[in-house]
Each structure stands twice: as structure tokens, then as C-alpha cells.
Write an enzyme that holds these catalytic residues in place. Structure first.
Site, PDB file in Angstrom:
ATOM      1  N   GLU A   1      -6.821   4.709   7.532  1.00  0.00           N
ATOM      2  CA  GLU A   1      -6.658   6.133   7.218  1.00  0.00           C
ATOM      3  C   GLU A   1      -7.904   6.686   6.528  1.00  0.00           C
ATOM      4  O   GLU A   1      -8.253   7.855   6.695  1.00  0.00           O
ATOM      5  CB  GLU A   1      -5.388   6.329   6.370  1.00  0.00           C
ATOM      6  CG  GLU A   1      -4.140   6.152   7.234  1.00  0.00           C
ATOM      7  CD  GLU A   1      -2.950   5.539   6.525  1.00  0.00           C
ATOM      8  OE1 GLU A   1      -2.893   5.547   5.283  1.00  0.00           O
ATOM      9  OE2 GLU A   1      -2.051   5.032   7.230  1.00  0.00           O
TER      10      GLU A   1
ATOM     11  N   GLY B   1       2.635   2.676  10.702  1.00  0.00           N
ATOM     12  CA  GLY B   1       3.553   3.805  10.548  1.00  0.00           C
ATOM     13  C   GLY B   1       4.248   4.217  11.833  1.00  0.00           C
ATOM     14  O   GLY B   1       4.854   5.280  11.903  1.00  0.00           O
TER      15      GLY B   1
ATOM     16  N   ASN C   1       0.868  -1.178   0.000  1.00  0.00           N
ATOM     17  CA  ASN C   1       0.000   0.000   0.000  1.00  0.00           C
ATOM     18  C   ASN C   1       0.900   1.222   0.000  1.00  0.00           C
ATOM     19  O   ASN C   1       1.485   1.565   1.027  1.00  0.00           O
ATOM     20  CB  ASN C   1      -0.905  -0.029   1.244  1.00  0.00           C
ATOM     21  CG  ASN C   1      -1.720   1.245   1.372  1.00  0.00           C
ATOM     22  OD1 ASN C   1      -1.764   2.059   0.441  1.00  0.00           O
ATOM     23  ND2 ASN C   1      -2.368   1.415   2.509  1.00  0.00           N
ATOM     24  N   TRP C   2       0.994   1.858  -1.146  1.00  0.00           N
ATOM     25  CA  TRP C   2       1.912   3.001  -1.278  1.00  0.00           C
ATOM     26  C   TRP C   2       1.326   4.293  -0.723  1.00  0.00           C
ATOM     27  O   TRP C   2       2.010   5.313  -0.704  1.00  0.00           O
ATOM     28  CB  TRP C   2       2.304   3.197  -2.750  1.00  0.00           C
ATOM     29  CG  TRP C   2       3.217   2.143  -3.263  1.00  0.00           C
ATOM     30  CD1 TRP C   2       3.900   1.215  -2.531  1.00  0.00           C
ATOM     31  CD2 TRP C   2       3.582   1.909  -4.633  1.00  0.00           C
ATOM     32  NE1 TRP C   2       4.655   0.417  -3.360  1.00  0.00           N
ATOM     33  CE2 TRP C   2       4.477   0.825  -4.652  1.00  0.00           C
ATOM     34  CE3 TRP C   2       3.234   2.511  -5.844  1.00  0.00           C
ATOM     35  CZ2 TRP C   2       5.024   0.337  -5.842  1.00  0.00           C
ATOM     36  CZ3 TRP C   2       3.771   2.021  -7.023  1.00  0.00           C
ATOM     37  CH2 TRP C   2       4.666   0.943  -7.017  1.00  0.00           C
TER      38      TRP C   2
ATOM     39  N   SER D   1       3.615  -1.811  10.298  1.00  0.00           N
ATOM     40  CA  SER D   1       5.069  -1.829  10.488  1.00  0.00           C
ATOM     41  C   SER D   1       5.709  -3.176  10.139  1.00  0.00           C
ATOM     42  O   SER D   1       6.654  -3.609  10.801  1.00  0.00           O
ATOM     43  CB  SER D   1       5.435  -1.393  11.918  1.00  0.00           C
ATOM     44  OG  SER D   1       5.010  -0.057  12.151  1.00  0.00           O
TER      45      SER D   1
ATOM     46  N   GLU E   1      -5.172  -4.725  10.582  1.00  0.00           N
ATOM     47  CA  GLU E   1      -4.137  -3.712  10.767  1.00  0.00           C
ATOM     48  C   GLU E   1      -4.414  -2.941  12.056  1.00  0.00           C
ATOM     49  O   GLU E   1      -5.213  -1.989  12.050  1.00  0.00           O
ATOM     50  CB  GLU E   1      -4.139  -2.729   9.586  1.00  0.00           C
ATOM     51  CG  GLU E   1      -3.851  -3.385   8.255  1.00  0.00           C
ATOM     52  CD  GLU E   1      -3.321  -2.379   7.242  1.00  0.00           C
ATOM     53  OE1 GLU E   1      -2.157  -2.500   6.865  1.00  0.00           O
ATOM     54  OE2 GLU E   1      -4.059  -1.455   6.857  1.00  0.00           O
TER      55      GLU E   1
ATOM     56  N   GLY F   1       3.015  -0.871   4.278  1.00  0.00           N
ATOM     57  CA  GLY F   1       3.067   0.539   3.910  1.00  0.00           C
ATOM     58  C   GLY F   1       4.496   0.987   3.664  1.00  0.00           C
ATOM     59  O   GLY F   1       5.071   0.747   2.601  1.00  0.00           O
ATOM     60  N   GLY F   2       5.096   1.614   4.657  1.00  0.00           N
ATOM     61  CA  GLY F   2       6.415   2.231   4.501  1.00  0.00           C
ATOM     62  C   GLY F   2       7.472   1.338   3.876  1.00  0.00           C
ATOM     63  O   GLY F   2       8.200   1.772   2.972  1.00  0.00           O
TER      64      GLY F   2
ATOM     65  N   HIS G   1      -9.515   1.157   4.670  1.00  0.00           N
ATOM     66  CA  HIS G   1      -8.229   1.330   5.355  1.00  0.00           C
ATOM     67  C   HIS G   1      -8.419   2.284   6.536  1.00  0.00           C
ATOM     68  O   HIS G   1      -9.231   3.214   6.466  1.00  0.00           O
ATOM     69  CB  HIS G   1      -7.185   1.876   4.381  1.00  0.00           C
ATOM     70  CG  HIS G   1      -5.815   1.860   4.972  1.00  0.00           C
ATOM     71  ND1 HIS G   1      -5.374   2.843   5.814  1.00  0.00           N
ATOM     72  CD2 HIS G   1      -4.807   0.958   4.883  1.00  0.00           C
ATOM     73  CE1 HIS G   1      -4.137   2.554   6.212  1.00  0.00           C
ATOM     74  NE2 HIS G   1      -3.782   1.414   5.660  1.00  0.00           N
TER      75      HIS G   1
HETATM   76  P1  13P Z   1       3.113   0.667   7.637  1.00  0.00           P
HETATM   77  O1  13P Z   1       3.653  -0.614   7.074  1.00  0.00           O
HETATM   78  O2  13P Z   1       3.820   1.888   7.144  1.00  0.00           O
HETATM   79  O3  13P Z   1       2.982   0.596   9.119  1.00  0.00           O
HETATM   80  O4  13P Z   1       1.606   0.814   7.063  1.00  0.00           O
HETATM   81  C1  13P Z   1       0.742  -0.254   7.186  1.00  0.00           C
HETATM   82  C2  13P Z   1      -0.473   0.030   6.390  1.00  0.00           C
HETATM   83  O5  13P Z   1      -1.263   0.904   6.722  1.00  0.00           O
HETATM   84  C3  13P Z   1      -0.699  -0.751   5.173  1.00  0.00           C
HETATM   85  O6  13P Z   1      -1.978  -0.573   4.681  1.00  0.00           O
END
Ligand code: 13P
Length: 250
Positions: free
Chosen positions: A98, A174, A10-11, A214, A168, A235-236, A96
Site C-alpha cells: 500500500e 484484503g 498490520n492494523w 488474507s 504479500e 491485516g483484516g 508495504h
Molecule cells: P489482509 O490480511 O487484510 O489481506 O492484509 C494483508 C496485509 O497487507 C498485511 O500487511
């Protein structure tokens, strides 16, 4: 039947089309022939067509990070299921954290989006997870059950096969704080039991539940080595080709 894991990137709001293309070209050579797991990239909407073209004929799929539930209409800034399919994408993230946190996405909206995705043959990755206060308040199981029940209203066992769930925990996104494999497994078992209650044992045994929060090359083996964890939503650590490839090849 063992479940085939899905490792997904997930960018979020990162990468221009040129950056997405550079990543994808480098990444494809790193994971060429990798067949143990399914792999998917979720770029921003402006890079989706570029990524679809770059992964064509490979072992990597592409999808949207968010899709509207309506067929079409006056929804400024949104993207429909038909638009997703027209560019050749196959997957979408739904709900998600967010989206829930910053864009007021509720379980009811998640449910509508899930119906739309299934109707169009799009593979939905439904995201759920508790925030820190809920975990600390002992509410994790209740929150996960409510999110699953809300997402699955009106979904039948017959229609459910394509659904992927991503657990998640919001406090792990993050933050560099990863759920321990034990914590993730415990949560996944709660989710799978709720799916069994709603849609039956067969659907529950087959549904893939990914862990996200993470995930990094350093912790991927411990998490993904668990039988209960059917992949990762990253994500990251998915923004660099070598790092995401290392997770895929944990
Ligand atoms: P991180 O891997 O940056 O913690 O993000 C996870 C995420 O929200 C993937 O959808």
C-alpha cells in the site's frame, strides 16, 4: 537451526489509542505464555506508544508501519528511526504494497529505509509481492527477484541477520483470495534463492520469510504448517483479538 516464526498484525489505518489498548489487553491474555512464535503488533503511529506500554514485559513486540529513511528533517507527516526507538518500539514494516501503490514507494526508497533501520538496530520487515497482472503474465519470479535485489543494495551478509521478509501477493491483500500453500511456498523458494545469490547460503537459510494476504484462522494452519513459511503478516483478521490469537495459535 530451525527458524522461529513471526506472526505480525498490520492494523493499517485502523484503531484509536483506546481501541488499540482494549485489543492489546484482551490479546495478551489470549496468548500469554505463547513461546513457539514471535508476535508483533504494528499499530498506527498515534497508537504506538499506547501499544508499547501495554505490551511491556510480555511476549509481544510493537513496531511502526512505515519509517522515513532520513535521520530527521523537513518531511511533514513522517516518523524517524529515533522517534520509533524513543517510544520503545523495536520493529518497522518497510515497503508495504500500500505504501508502494499509494505513496510512490520504490525499491530505491525501500533500500534506503532498510539501511536506516539496520543502522539503528530496528528489526525491518521488508514487504514484497507481485500484482495480479504480473502473476497472470508469468512475471512473479522476475518481480520478486527485482524487489529483493533492489531492497538489498549495499546490504552485507554481516548486517543482514535482523531482516525479515514478508511475501504479500498484492492480489491476495484484503481480497479474501489467499495464495494456496503451494503458491506461497513456490514464491518463498524464489525469494530465498535470491537472498542466497545476493548474501550467501547462511543468510538465506536463516532469513524469515512471512506470508501475507488474507490470512485467517481458517487458513492459517495450512499456510503456517509449511516449513518454508516462517510466519504471517495479517491485516483484516488481526483487528480482533480472538481472531488474531487464533492465527497465532494455529
Ligand atoms: P489482509 O490480511 O487484510 O489481506 O492484509 C494483508 C496485509 O497487507 C498485511 O500487511
Amino acid at each position: 537451526m530451525p527458524r522461529k516464526s513471526l506472526i505480525a498484525a498490520n492494523w493499517k489505518m485502523y484503531k484509536t489509542p483506546a481501541e488499540a489498548k482494549a485489543f492489546t489487553d484482551a490479546f495478551l491474555s489470549l496468548v500469554a505464555g505463547h513461546d513457539r512464535d514471535e508476535i508483533a503488533l504494528f499499530p498506527s503511529v498515534t497508537s504506538l506508544a499506547t501499544v508499547v506500554a501495554a505490551v511491556a514485559g510480555s511476549n509481544v513486540s510493537a513496531g511502526l508501519q512505515n519509517m522515513h529513511f532520513a535521520e530527521e528533517g523537513a518531511y511533514t507527516g513522517e516518523t524517524s528511526a529515533s522517534m520509533l526507538l524513543a517510544v520503545g518500539a523495536t520493529h518497522t514494516l518497510i515497503g508495504h504494497s500500500e505504501r508502494r501503490q499509494y505513496f510512490n514507494e520504490t525499491d530505491e526508497v525501500v533500500n534506503k529505509k532498510l539501511h536506516t533501520a539496520l543502522k539503528h538496530g530496528i528489526i525491518p520487515v521488508v514487504c514484497i509481492g507481485e500484482v495480479l497482472a504480473e502473476r497472470e503474465g508469468g512475471l512473479t519470479a522476475e518481480v520478486l527477484k527485482t524487489q529483493i535485489a533492489g531492497a538489498f543494495v549495499g546490504i552485507t551478509a554481516e548486517a543482514a541477520a535482523p531482516i525479515v521478509i514478508a511475501y504479500e501477493p498484492v492480489w491476495a491483500i484484503g481480497t479474501g483470495k489467499t495464495a494456496t500453500p503451494e503458491m506461497a511456498v513456490e514464491a518463498h523458494k524464489i525469494v530465498r534463492a535470491e537472498v542466497a545469490k545476493l548474501l550467501g547460503a547462511d543468510v538465506a537459510a536463516a532469513v524469515r520469510i512471512l506470508y501475507g494476504g488474507s490470512v485467517k484462522p481458517e487458513n492459517a494452519t495450512a499456510l503456517l504448517g509449511e516449513e518454508e513459511i516462517d510466519g504471517a503478516l495479517v491485516g483484516g483478521a488481526s483487528l480482533k483479538a480472538d481472531s488474531f490469537a487464533a492465527i497465532v495459535k494455529y
